[in-house]
Design an enzyme around this catalytic site. Sequence first.
Site, PDB file in Angstrom:
ATOM      1  N   LYS A  10       0.835  -1.203   0.000  1.00 18.40           N
ATOM      2  CA  LYS A  10       0.000   0.000   0.000  1.00 18.40           C
ATOM      3  C   LYS A  10       0.875   1.261   0.000  1.00 18.40           C
ATOM      4  O   LYS A  10       2.098   1.181   0.210  1.00 18.40           O
ATOM      5  CB  LYS A  10      -0.910  -0.033   1.231  1.00 18.40           C
ATOM      6  CG  LYS A  10      -1.910  -1.199   1.250  1.00 18.40           C
ATOM      7  CD  LYS A  10      -2.825  -1.076   2.479  1.00 18.40           C
ATOM      8  CE  LYS A  10      -3.839  -2.191   2.567  1.00 18.40           C
ATOM      9  NZ  LYS A  10      -4.808  -1.960   3.686  1.00 18.40           N
ATOM     10  N   ASN A 113      -1.927   0.252   7.236  1.00 15.07           N
ATOM     11  CA  ASN A 113      -1.400  -1.028   7.709  1.00 15.07           C
ATOM     12  C   ASN A 113      -0.537  -1.731   6.648  1.00 15.07           C
ATOM     13  O   ASN A 113      -0.407  -2.947   6.635  1.00 15.07           O
ATOM     14  CB  ASN A 113      -2.532  -1.913   8.223  1.00 15.07           C
ATOM     15  CG  ASN A 113      -3.590  -2.165   7.167  1.00 15.07           C
ATOM     16  OD1 ASN A 113      -3.418  -1.801   6.002  1.00 15.07           O
ATOM     17  ND2 ASN A 113      -4.680  -2.783   7.563  1.00 15.07           N
TER      18      ASN A 113
HETATM   19  P1  ADP Z   1      -7.657  -6.584   6.171  1.00  9.74           P
HETATM   20  O1  ADP Z   1      -6.934  -5.630   5.238  1.00  9.74           O
HETATM   21  O2  ADP Z   1      -6.814  -6.948   7.381  1.00  9.74           O
HETATM   22  O3  ADP Z   1      -8.220  -7.800   5.467  1.00  9.74           O
HETATM   23  P2  ADP Z   1     -10.350  -5.435   6.233  1.00  9.74           P
HETATM   24  O4  ADP Z   1     -10.678  -6.268   5.038  1.00  9.74           O
HETATM   25  O5  ADP Z   1     -11.277  -5.508   7.410  1.00  9.74           O
HETATM   26  O6  ADP Z   1      -8.893  -5.774   6.790  1.00  9.74           O
HETATM   27  O7  ADP Z   1     -10.254  -3.895   5.816  1.00  9.74           O
HETATM   28  C1  ADP Z   1      -9.679  -3.491   4.608  1.00  9.74           C
HETATM   29  C2  ADP Z   1      -8.843  -2.254   4.840  1.00  9.74           C
HETATM   30  O8  ADP Z   1      -9.692  -1.159   5.222  1.00  9.74           O
HETATM   31  C3  ADP Z   1      -7.837  -2.386   5.985  1.00  9.74           C
HETATM   32  O9  ADP Z   1      -6.668  -3.046   5.601  1.00  9.74           O
HETATM   33  C4  ADP Z   1      -7.604  -0.929   6.359  1.00  9.74           C
HETATM   34  O10 ADP Z   1      -6.708  -0.274   5.478  1.00  9.74           O
HETATM   35  C5  ADP Z   1      -9.012  -0.339   6.180  1.00  9.74           C
HETATM   36  N1  ADP Z   1      -9.756  -0.396   7.452  1.00  9.74           N
HETATM   37  C6  ADP Z   1     -10.345  -1.489   8.014  1.00  9.74           C
HETATM   38  N2  ADP Z   1     -10.941  -1.173   9.171  1.00  9.74           N
HETATM   39  C7  ADP Z   1     -10.740   0.159   9.362  1.00  9.74           C
HETATM   40  C8  ADP Z   1     -11.121   1.102  10.375  1.00  9.74           C
HETATM   41  N3  ADP Z   1     -11.850   0.739  11.443  1.00  9.74           N
HETATM   42  N4  ADP Z   1     -10.739   2.386  10.228  1.00  9.74           N
HETATM   43  C9  ADP Z   1     -10.020   2.784   9.145  1.00  9.74           C
HETATM   44  N5  ADP Z   1      -9.633   1.946   8.149  1.00  9.74           N
HETATM   45  C10 ADP Z   1      -9.970   0.653   8.253  1.00  9.74           C
END
Ligand code: ADP
Length: 139
Positions: A10, A113
């Site tokens: 990212k 992240n």
């Molecule tokens: P992952 O990337 O670990 O699979 P998710 O699919 O739940 O997580 O979310 C996709 C992306 O959206 C995350 O990697 C993050 O960049 C963003 N995101 C998720 N939850 C939040 C939140 N509560 N606040 C801000 N950004 C978020």
Amino acid sequence: MIEKTLVILKPDAMQQNLAGTIIERFTKAGLRLVACKMMRLNESILREHYDFLADKSFFPNILAYMQECPVLVMVLKGENAISGVRSLLGPTDSSIAPKGTIRGDFGKDKSRNVVHASDSEVSAQKEIARFFKASEIFE
Ligand code: ADP
């Protein structure tokens, strides 16, 4: 099981110049790079990719964050690649991700992240097809 998974370094990974370091974590774990390209993600592909989050209050932030700069999109292949990459990443929220995981070492919070990785066989297949033509995957 030998699997393929879609990984995106990212904008915060690219801004911190971490592409080499992060790819090395994957290859040292035995995964192989079978496709890779640098892309500027537009709103349309991001809306498709993060469709399941469209009703969340933070969705506009994801759209802005993911367009801050070009990203590196890749396909990794190996034994249990999908769950293996997810465990190298650590949990979504970097602030609680253990040290030694990619998000724990380089991420900031729930949003910034560092890396995206497919979370299941179904999403891996869909996501690989979203970013790569069959002819761009070298296995
Ligand atoms: P992952 O990337 O670990 O699979 P998710 O699919 O739940 O997580 O979310 C996709 C992306 O959206 C995350 O990697 C993050 O960049 C963003 N995101 C998720 N939850 C939040 C939140 N509560 N606040 C801000 N950004 C978020």
